[in-house]
Structure formats: structure tokens, C-alpha cells
Design a protein around this motif. Structure first.
Motif, mmCIF file in Angstrom:
data_model
loop_
_atom_site.group_PDB
_atom_site.id
_atom_site.type_symbol
_atom_site.label_atom_id
_atom_site.label_comp_id
_atom_site.label_asym_id
_atom_site.label_seq_id
_atom_site.Cartn_x
_atom_site.Cartn_y
_atom_site.Cartn_z
ATOM 1 N N SER A 1 19.048 45.324 31.079
ATOM 2 C CA SER A 1 20.048 46.069 31.483
ATOM 3 C C SER A 1 20.035 47.542 30.671
ATOM 4 N N TYR B 1 21.914 47.172 45.207
ATOM 5 C CA TYR B 1 22.752 45.961 45.031
ATOM 6 C C TYR B 1 23.073 45.360 46.239
ATOM 7 N N ILE C 1 18.610 48.010 40.673
ATOM 8 C CA ILE C 1 17.617 47.087 39.940
ATOM 9 C C ILE C 1 16.235 47.623 40.122
ATOM 10 N N GLU D 1 18.391 46.115 35.344
ATOM 11 C CA GLU D 1 19.541 46.777 36.137
ATOM 12 C C GLU D 1 19.921 47.997 35.451
ATOM 13 N N SER E 1 22.432 51.203 35.367
ATOM 14 C CA SER E 1 23.782 51.829 35.618
ATOM 15 C C SER E 1 23.615 53.178 35.327
#
Lengths: 113, 113
Positions: free
Chosen positions: B10, B39, B86, B108, B110
Motif C-alpha cells: 500500500s 474499488y 489498486i 493499493e 491513495s
């Protein structure tokens, strides 16, 4: 554009039920795949079909079976659903040629209670 | 059996920053694919690499395959919130293993505005 359609977006079933997940593609692809996706584990191959009535086990076939009676349709069957089969299921297809990309359906989020 | 290892698992970056995701194989890669997943949705194809040293770009995303064909990287320049999701790398198994395609566990991403 290629379309891979999965019959249900969300599905809730009870333990012990027989579950059918359907996948249809409209581009005459020979290869079709079923994956399950779990957090931290990525996509794991359940079953693969390289042509009508042909199938091969993937990495995690236990508890699953598949059916490919027609070229466009690939069904995943959970004979007796269990809670550890709660997951996102993704179907994909591609032409049978080297280095062809996969086209994915939108996925089915299955919850087994 | 061949495995794909992605790193990091991540990543949280500030908007505008660059980032790199890596995909490492235990064996020679015969076709390396990068996909992105929003997602809860299906996978969207980004790029495919075949040859050692190959590099491809699309908008602000660049993918490379090393000369030995055992490692690939995905680089995003000046990240934007739309890049969040992702990222998965996938690879063809050798033809004698029937045309299967396996995936890493995913990264993942962000992006903070």
C-alpha cells in the motif's frame, strides 16, 4: 468493445446452498477465467477454460466446479457454499493467442452467511 | 510454481508526487500486464510488456520490464486523485502450462489532495 458480463453484482447466500455465478463474453474468446479477490491476496485463479468443455484447475479449485457448454458462457459453481467463500469473484476472457490481454467483468461480491 | 510479488502493498502519496510500484517474478516473464482497479469494480488494462528492456507510457504512467525479464516497475508522475485504486501486475505462464495468467497481490494507492 469486448464485453464480459457477470450475472450478479451482489449476492447473498446461506451456508450449504448451491451457488451459480454466470459469466458471458461477446467476442468469441477461447479462454475464460474465474478468479477470486481477497484483501492482501490479490487475484487467485480458481479455474480456467481454454475452449468449450475444456477446463483446468487453477491455484484454488477446492470447493468449486465450472461448466463451459458454450463458448460465450463460463459458469462457476459452489456446490455447498461456505463462509470462507465470501469474496469478490471476477470473470475474464481473452483470445487464445500469445500475449493477449484479459478483459474483465465488473465482479460479483458474494457473501455467504 | 511461478509467483509474482508486488511492493509496496500500500502507498499513500501527496497529490503531485511521483511514485513507483514494483512487480518481481520468481521466473522469467513471458508477458507482463499492468491493470488498475477502482474499488469494488473490475480491472482496467493499462499496459503490456514483452521484451527485456521494454518501456511503455500512457499519459503520466510509465511501465518498464527489466533486461532479465524478471522485474517490472510502474511509475506515476505528478500523481492525481484519479490515480487512486489498486494496481495489479499479471503474467502469462509458459505455454506448456496451458495459457494461464497469474497476478500479484496488488498495490493499493491513495492520493491525498
Amino acid at each position: 468493445d469486448v464485453k464480459v458480463t457477470q450475472s450478479s453484482r451482489y449476492l447473498v447466500k446461506r451456508t450449504g446452498e448451491k451457488v451459480f455465478l454466470e459469466c458471458v463474453q461477446d467476442m468469441d474468446h477461447e479462454n475464460m477465467f474465474w478468479y477470486r479477490q481477497d484483501p492482501g491476496l490479490g487475484l487467485r485463479l480458481i479455474y480456467f477454460s481454454y475452449d468449450v468443455k475444456m477446463k483446468e484447475k487453477g491455484d484454488i479449485p477446492e470447493g468449486y466446479s465450472v461448466s463451459r457448454e458454450k463458448k460465450e458462457r463460463f459458469s462457476l459453481i459452489l456446490e455447498s457454499a461456505s463462509t470462507n467463500q465470501t469474496s469478490m469473484y471476477l470473470c475474464a476472457s481473452r483470445k487464445y493467442r500469445p500475449n493477449e490481454k484479459l478483459f474483465f467483468g465488473s465482479g460479483t461480491q458474494l457473501s455467504v452467511l | 510454481s511461478q509467483e509474482l510479488e508486488q511492493s509496496p502493498q500500500s502507498l499513500i502519496v501527496q497529490e503531485g508526487k511521483n511514485l513507483t510500484i514494483n512487480c518481481t517474478s520468481s521466473k522469467t516473464l513471458y508477458g507482463l500486464y499492468w491493470y488498475k482497479q477502482k474499488y469494488g469494480e473490475g480491472l482496467i488494462f493499462l499496459m503490456m510488456l514483452q521484451k527485456g528492456g521494454e518501456e511503455k507510457s500512457h499519459e503520466k504512467i510509465t511501465a518498464k520490464l527489466d533486461e532479465k525479464k524478471q522485474q517490472s516497475s510502474l511509475h506515476i508522475t505528478a500523481s492525481q486523485p484519479s490515480h487512486a485504486g489498486i494496481y495489479l501486475c499479471g503474467a502469462d505462464l509458459p505455454r506448456n502450462q496451458g495459457g494461464k495468467l497469474i497476478f500479484g497481490q496488488g498495490t493499493e494507492l491513495s492520493v491525498k489532495p
